[in-house]
Write an enzyme that holds these catalytic residues in place. Sequence first.
Site, PDB file in Angstrom:
ATOM      1  N   GLN A 190       0.815  -1.212   0.000  1.00 20.68           N
ATOM      2  CA  GLN A 190       0.000   0.000   0.000  1.00 20.68           C
ATOM      3  C   GLN A 190       0.848   1.261   0.000  1.00 20.68           C
ATOM      4  O   GLN A 190       0.319   2.364   0.043  1.00 20.68           O
ATOM      5  CB  GLN A 190      -0.929  -0.016   1.220  1.00 20.68           C
ATOM      6  CG  GLN A 190      -1.958  -1.124   1.175  1.00 20.68           C
ATOM      7  CD  GLN A 190      -2.740  -1.261   2.472  1.00 20.68           C
ATOM      8  OE1 GLN A 190      -2.633  -0.441   3.380  1.00 20.68           O
ATOM      9  NE2 GLN A 190      -3.528  -2.324   2.586  1.00 20.68           N
ATOM     10  N   HIS A 222      -1.147  -0.026   5.872  1.00 24.86           N
ATOM     11  CA  HIS A 222      -1.666   0.864   6.914  1.00 24.86           C
ATOM     12  C   HIS A 222      -0.754   2.069   7.139  1.00 24.86           C
ATOM     13  O   HIS A 222      -0.394   2.409   8.268  1.00 24.86           O
ATOM     14  CB  HIS A 222      -1.891   0.103   8.234  1.00 24.86           C
ATOM     15  CG  HIS A 222      -2.974  -0.911   8.150  1.00 24.86           C
ATOM     16  ND1 HIS A 222      -3.493  -1.546   9.266  1.00 24.86           N
ATOM     17  CD2 HIS A 222      -3.663  -1.421   7.105  1.00 24.86           C
ATOM     18  CE1 HIS A 222      -4.439  -2.405   8.893  1.00 24.86           C
ATOM     19  NE2 HIS A 222      -4.545  -2.340   7.582  1.00 24.86           N
ATOM     20  N   TYR A 266      -9.379   6.968  20.268  1.00 24.40           N
ATOM     21  CA  TYR A 266     -10.437   6.429  19.425  1.00 24.40           C
ATOM     22  C   TYR A 266     -10.514   4.905  19.458  1.00 24.40           C
ATOM     23  O   TYR A 266     -11.279   4.316  18.698  1.00 24.40           O
ATOM     24  CB  TYR A 266     -10.298   7.003  18.013  1.00 24.40           C
ATOM     25  CG  TYR A 266     -10.659   8.467  18.030  1.00 24.40           C
ATOM     26  CD1 TYR A 266     -11.943   8.894  17.756  1.00 24.40           C
ATOM     27  CD2 TYR A 266      -9.732   9.425  18.448  1.00 24.40           C
ATOM     28  CE1 TYR A 266     -12.298  10.221  17.844  1.00 24.40           C
ATOM     29  CE2 TYR A 266     -10.072  10.765  18.542  1.00 24.40           C
ATOM     30  CZ  TYR A 266     -11.366  11.166  18.241  1.00 24.40           C
ATOM     31  OH  TYR A 266     -11.715  12.489  18.352  1.00 24.40           O
ATOM     32  N   TYR A 285     -10.085 -11.107  10.418  1.00 21.74           N
ATOM     33  CA  TYR A 285     -10.306 -11.599   9.071  1.00 21.74           C
ATOM     34  C   TYR A 285     -10.468 -13.118   9.081  1.00 21.74           C
ATOM     35  O   TYR A 285      -9.763 -13.825   9.805  1.00 21.74           O
ATOM     36  CB  TYR A 285      -9.136 -11.231   8.160  1.00 21.74           C
ATOM     37  CG  TYR A 285      -9.093  -9.784   7.778  1.00 21.74           C
ATOM     38  CD1 TYR A 285     -10.081  -9.225   6.975  1.00 21.74           C
ATOM     39  CD2 TYR A 285      -8.061  -8.959   8.212  1.00 21.74           C
ATOM     40  CE1 TYR A 285     -10.047  -7.892   6.610  1.00 21.74           C
ATOM     41  CE2 TYR A 285      -8.005  -7.621   7.847  1.00 21.74           C
ATOM     42  CZ  TYR A 285      -9.003  -7.098   7.050  1.00 21.74           C
ATOM     43  OH  TYR A 285      -8.963  -5.769   6.692  1.00 21.74           O
TER      44      TYR A 285
END
Length: 398
Positions: free
Chosen positions: A109, A171, A274, A285
């Site tokens: 990514q 990520h 958070y 997963y």
Amino acid sequence: MHELFAQPSARTRTCSLEDPTMLPLLVPAALVAATVALPARADVLQTRLYRVESTVVAEGLDHPWSLAFLPDGSMLVTERAGRLRRLDAQGRLDTAPIRGVPTVVAEGQGGLFDVVLHPDFARNRLLYLSYAGGKRGASSTEVVRARLEGQALVDSRVIFRQQPRSATTHHYGGRLAFGLDGRLYLGLGDRGHDARAQTRADHAGSVIRLNADGTLPPDNPWAGQAGWKAEKYTLGHRNIQGLAVHPVSRALWAHEHGPQGGDEINLIRPGRNYGWPVITYGRTYGAGLPIGEGTAKAGMEQPALKWVPSIAPSGLTFYQGTRFPRWQGQMLVGALKDAMVVRVRLENGRAVEEERLFQGAFGRIRDVRTGPDGSVYLLTDEAAGRLIRLQPAGAPGH
């Protein structure tokens, strides 16, 4: 927290598909083909409030990630492989990339992510790029500030490096936004190591807050506190992929990917936690096992909106313009997994309406922006990605 639209569409699946390289591992080949073999274009599409006309402005972009509008009507587009491209006011793509972009780690990514302009760009020509920097096997998200002169970036300076670096290739986060306080905000991911999002001396899994020159704002929540990365503004995020400031309330909002389920939209407040990975609405997963301690815990924030199953949100804008007046001030969120745009209406910091738009019409949406002409612009995440303009059907001119 509010979960709107109880029934997902028939195209909804059970994994967020954040990384296109994961597709063969996560879904059957036939379903992958159905997901990516989409129409090249849909001229007129019906939404709850508007008939919307789409126009392909540019195509042949290599996994475009972000879009910025220049004062002269031209546009900048980042390509994940590490190129910054310019389109003129008519949408013609310059064949030569802009020179001076930092070397990026383009694996997994990783790559070149966001581009944002300094609030006073018209005078100082400064812009900011986020990207995966370092080297293969030891990379992290970085931010560079540079001045745009013609077809080159000059006077470049790295103003932030996420520490510590990581051997993983996912990520990274990477979304940038200028707040109305003049500060630069950066959303980061946990780099695939859950616990890092709760670690004080680690930038991962945080919103970062900097002055425009990269120095530390003295009023950051943990500035001067021993054991903390002073650039941190919040903690407990899994992978932030959207960051935007509400034009009226001035509040900063973000969305992030959950694991299997649990994508979130959050109102970002200084010093707040958070929750990831202590609390989440997502599951592991494959096995679908619970993660952490449940969905709520004292001292940890609840999302304004969650998506279960995941939609893999990417890109975020608050609509501001005259072309779609009934969308004024509302969120528009791109989605990778379900290949759509989601309109979210907020009231008093709560999500009160959600509409799923254009599902399957364009492909995986990587970014969504409000243009200075009041149109909505989308970038599709493809090897031959497109820039698409949306306006009400029958609207005069562009």
